[in-house]
Design a protein around this motif. Structure first.
Motif, short mmCIF file in Angstrom:
data_model
loop_
_atom_site.label_atom_id
_atom_site.label_comp_id
_atom_site.label_asym_id
_atom_site.label_seq_id
_atom_site.Cartn_x
_atom_site.Cartn_y
_atom_site.Cartn_z
N MET A 1 27.67 -0.03 4.78
CA MET A 1 28.54 -1.10 5.28
C MET A 1 29.30 -0.64 6.52
N ALA A 2 29.78 0.59 6.50
CA ALA A 2 30.54 1.10 7.64
C ALA A 2 29.65 1.30 8.86
N ARG A 3 28.55 1.96 8.69
CA ARG A 3 27.67 2.29 9.82
C ARG A 3 26.95 1.07 10.41
N LEU A 4 26.60 0.10 9.54
CA LEU A 4 25.86 -1.07 10.00
C LEU A 4 26.77 -2.27 10.26
N ASN A 5 28.07 -2.06 10.10
CA ASN A 5 29.07 -3.07 10.43
C ASN A 5 28.87 -4.38 9.66
N PHE A 6 28.81 -4.28 8.33
CA PHE A 6 28.76 -5.48 7.49
C PHE A 6 29.64 -5.24 6.27
N PHE A 7 30.03 -6.31 5.60
CA PHE A 7 30.82 -6.21 4.39
C PHE A 7 30.28 -7.24 3.41
N SER A 8 29.39 -6.80 2.53
CA SER A 8 28.71 -7.72 1.63
C SER A 8 28.05 -6.94 0.49
N HIS A 9 27.75 -7.65 -0.57
CA HIS A 9 26.97 -7.08 -1.68
C HIS A 9 25.49 -7.03 -1.32
N GLY B 1 44.77 2.00 6.71
CA GLY B 1 46.19 2.22 6.93
C GLY B 1 47.03 2.33 5.67
N TYR B 2 46.42 2.46 4.52
CA TYR B 2 47.17 2.58 3.27
C TYR B 2 47.17 4.03 2.81
N PRO C 1 35.32 6.76 11.18
CA PRO C 1 36.04 7.55 12.18
C PRO C 1 37.40 6.96 12.55
N ASP C 2 37.54 5.64 12.40
CA ASP C 2 38.81 4.98 12.72
C ASP C 2 39.77 4.94 11.53
N GLY C 3 39.40 5.59 10.41
CA GLY C 3 40.24 5.61 9.23
C GLY C 3 40.01 4.46 8.27
N SER C 4 39.08 3.58 8.59
CA SER C 4 38.77 2.48 7.68
C SER C 4 38.08 3.04 6.44
N VAL C 5 38.44 2.48 5.28
CA VAL C 5 37.92 2.96 4.01
C VAL C 5 37.09 1.86 3.37
N TYR C 6 35.84 2.16 3.08
CA TYR C 6 34.94 1.25 2.37
C TYR C 6 34.79 1.79 0.96
N LEU C 7 34.91 0.90 -0.01
CA LEU C 7 34.80 1.29 -1.42
C LEU C 7 33.79 0.38 -2.10
N THR C 8 32.91 0.97 -2.86
CA THR C 8 31.97 0.25 -3.70
C THR C 8 32.17 0.74 -5.11
#
Length: 153
Positions: A62-70, A102-103, A140-147
């Motif tokens: 999701m992070a590398r391919l710039n999507f947010f989905s199941h 940012g959390y 790299p920008d600090g964004s956190v993706y969780l599955t």
């Protein structure tokens, strides 16, 4: 009211799998999820190393391919990703995803937000599941993706 909870991280290893320890964010989300389950009279879920690896892969994708989905950009759904990860035998499987930035405590924040969403809450409080894992990826920008993936084998 304060609830004193003692949670143990129970590692579930299937034959042929390797032990995958959770990182700090994953461990925090795992502990928070089990704390919620215990407060609702449900048993704690065990940690599943195979599911962790699959979940980490999805978070990184999701992070590398710039999507947010199941569903991945090439159409792979949860069951397709499980099969690709070698997870072939299970009776139920479900997933929650989250993104935050940012959390100070991104794992606990994700669980808090999942609990305010009916479908995500239903997964967390389901009596059907016996194990789960959370897989994270920090960009790299600090964004956190969780599955967060739930399973009963």
């Amino acid at each position: 009211m304060w609830y004193g909870l003692i949670l143990a991280l129970v590692i579930f290893i299937t034959p042929g799998s390797t032990l995958v320890e959770p990182n700090d964010i994953e461990k925090r989300a795992f502990e928070q999820t089990n704390a919620v389950r215990l407060r609702h009279g449900l048993p704690a879920l065990s940690w599943d190393s195979d599911v962790c690896l699959m979940s980490r892969t999805h978070s990184e994708s999701m992070a590398r391919l710039n999507f947010f989905s199941h569903v991945t950009p090439n159409g792979r759904r949860l069951r397709d990703r499980a099969r690709a990860a070698g997870i072939l035998r299970y009776s139920v499987l479900a997933e929650n995803i989250a993104y935050n930035q940012g959390y100070d405590d991104p794992g606990a924040f994700a669980v808090e937000r999942w609990m305010s969403s009916p479908k995500h809450r239903d997964n967390i409080l389901s009596k059907e599941f016996r194990a789960m894992a959370i897989g994270t990826y920090v960009g790299p920008d600090g964004s956190v993706y969780l599955t967060q993936t739930f399973i009963t084998r």
